[in-house]
Design an enzyme around this catalytic site. Structure first.
Site, PDB file in Angstrom:
ATOM      1  N   LYS A 227       0.799  -1.316   0.006  1.00  0.00           N
ATOM      2  CA  LYS A 227       0.139   0.088  -0.118  1.00  0.00           C
ATOM      3  C   LYS A 227       0.858   1.364   0.011  1.00  0.00           C
ATOM      4  CE  LYS A 227      -4.271  -1.993   1.697  1.00  0.00           C
ATOM      5  NZ  LYS A 227      -5.120  -2.147   2.682  1.00  0.00           N
ATOM      6  N   ARG A 261      -2.810  -9.939   5.797  1.00  0.00           N
ATOM      7  CA  ARG A 261      -3.214  -9.882   4.666  1.00  0.00           C
ATOM      8  C   ARG A 261      -2.138  -9.482   3.580  1.00  0.00           C
ATOM      9  NH1 ARG A 261      -6.125  -7.118   0.815  1.00  0.00           N
ATOM     10  NH2 ARG A 261      -7.620  -8.359  -0.457  1.00  0.00           N
TER      11      ARG A 261
HETATM   12  C1  9MG Z   1      -9.816  -6.061   0.465  1.00  0.00           C
HETATM   13  N1  9MG Z   1      -8.890  -5.537   1.321  1.00  0.00           N
HETATM   14  C2  9MG Z   1      -7.949  -4.569   0.832  1.00  0.00           C
HETATM   15  N2  9MG Z   1      -7.267  -4.046   1.739  1.00  0.00           N
HETATM   16  C3  9MG Z   1      -7.762  -4.913   2.886  1.00  0.00           C
HETATM   17  C4  9MG Z   1      -7.426  -4.598   4.123  1.00  0.00           C
HETATM   18  O1  9MG Z   1      -6.549  -3.590   4.540  1.00  0.00           O
HETATM   19  N3  9MG Z   1      -7.998  -5.417   5.105  1.00  0.00           N
HETATM   20  C5  9MG Z   1      -9.110  -6.146   4.622  1.00  0.00           C
HETATM   21  N4  9MG Z   1      -9.630  -6.874   5.588  1.00  0.00           N
HETATM   22  N5  9MG Z   1      -9.490  -6.300   3.393  1.00  0.00           N
HETATM   23  C6  9MG Z   1      -8.678  -5.529   2.467  1.00  0.00           C
END
Ligand code: 9MG
Length: 279
Positions: A227, A261
């Protein structure tokens, strides 16, 4: 203190033996994530990407059909179902837990029928009908904070106290979900890095990971892979943010995050193994 996390077919301990951070691999089934946009080819591409993540040691695969990048337009329901449902059916018995990234109640219902273990909702289950759609299943529910919506969220993010406001939002959603009859052991929280936040807001929240977990008594999912908050401190474009993203994942796990994630599963799994061995 919360001791378990009910995760569909799985049950993750949050205390004592067997506690470790889980790696969630990102599987985008969007037209820009495969070559010609054909339905058959997109399924094949998604499955082979998932197979590689399994070899790399992924715990959870998060399947998403709609882009949530800043400025991304909403995707019609039928298109989202057409993209994600074949992938969910193909992956559900491959070993890892399966999550679906959606805010649409109808997709949640279909995904639960397909046997997913988690619903990951960037909208925090605020859509009319979302709570009813998930209430009577045993899948885990990730409640994410987002200010505004993907089309407008990065235009002018503003908070008086970002950490306090995110905690207030998450507490309100937890209370609403529990009041609707959902077992709190199915819930986890997510500060939503990049969703209506400046770089400073994102790092204030990352530094507050331990506080969010303690104040809300919930496992926390951290998603900062590739990000802009990673690009802002490394000066790297998106395709060169792997090492910075692994560093961010470790920073979250060191403060107690239960799930990270990520795009780069192999590198994150290795980094967490070394970090864990050093504990
Ligand atoms: C779908 N998505 C994209 N970024 C995300 C994030 O930081 N957390 C979660 N739970 N989903 C995300």
């Amino acid at each position: 203190m919360r001791s378990t996390f009910q995760f569909g077919r799985f049950n993750y301990p949050l205390q004592g033996e067997g506690v470790r951070a889980r790696v969630m691999g990102i599987l985008n089934v969007t037209p820009d994530s495969f070559s010609d946009g054909g339905q058959h080819q997109s399924l094949e591409f998604a499955i082979s990407h998932a197979e590689q993540m399994i070899l790399d040691g992924v715990d959870i695969i998060d399947v998403g059909g709609e882009s949530s990048r800043p400025g991304a337009p909403p995707l019609p329901l039928e298109d989202e179902l057409r993209r994600v449902m074949p992938v969910l059916y193909a992956l559900r018995d491959q070993g890892p837990a399966i999550s679906v990234d959606t805010y649409k109640p109808q997709v949640m219902r279909e995904a639960i029928i397909a046997g997913v273990d988690m619903i990951n909702d960037i909208n925090g289950f605020r859509a009319p009908g979302a709570l009813e759609a998930v209430r009577d299943s045993d899948c885990a529910l990730c409640i994410m904070h987002m200010q505004s919506d993907p089309q407008h969220m990065q235009l002018a993010p503003a908070y008086t106290d970002v950490v306090a406001e995110v905690i207030t939002f998450l507490r309100e959603r937890i209370n609403a979900m529990v009041a609707s009859g959902i077992d709190p052991r199915r819930l986890c929280i997510d500060p939503g890095f990049g969703f209506g936040k400046t770089v400073e807001h994102n790092y204030a929240l990352l530094r507050a990971t331990g506080r969010l977990i303690t104040e809300l008594d919930m496992p926390l999912l951290a998603g900062l892979s590739r990000k802009s908050m990673v690009g802002a401190v490394t000066g790297k474009p998106v395709e060169r943010r792997m090492a910075g993203s692994v560093g961010g994942a470790l920073a979250a796990v060191a403060q107690g995050a239960a799930i990270v994630r990520v795009h780069d599963v192999a590198e994150t799994v290795d980094a967490l193994k070394v970090w864990q061995a050093a504990q």
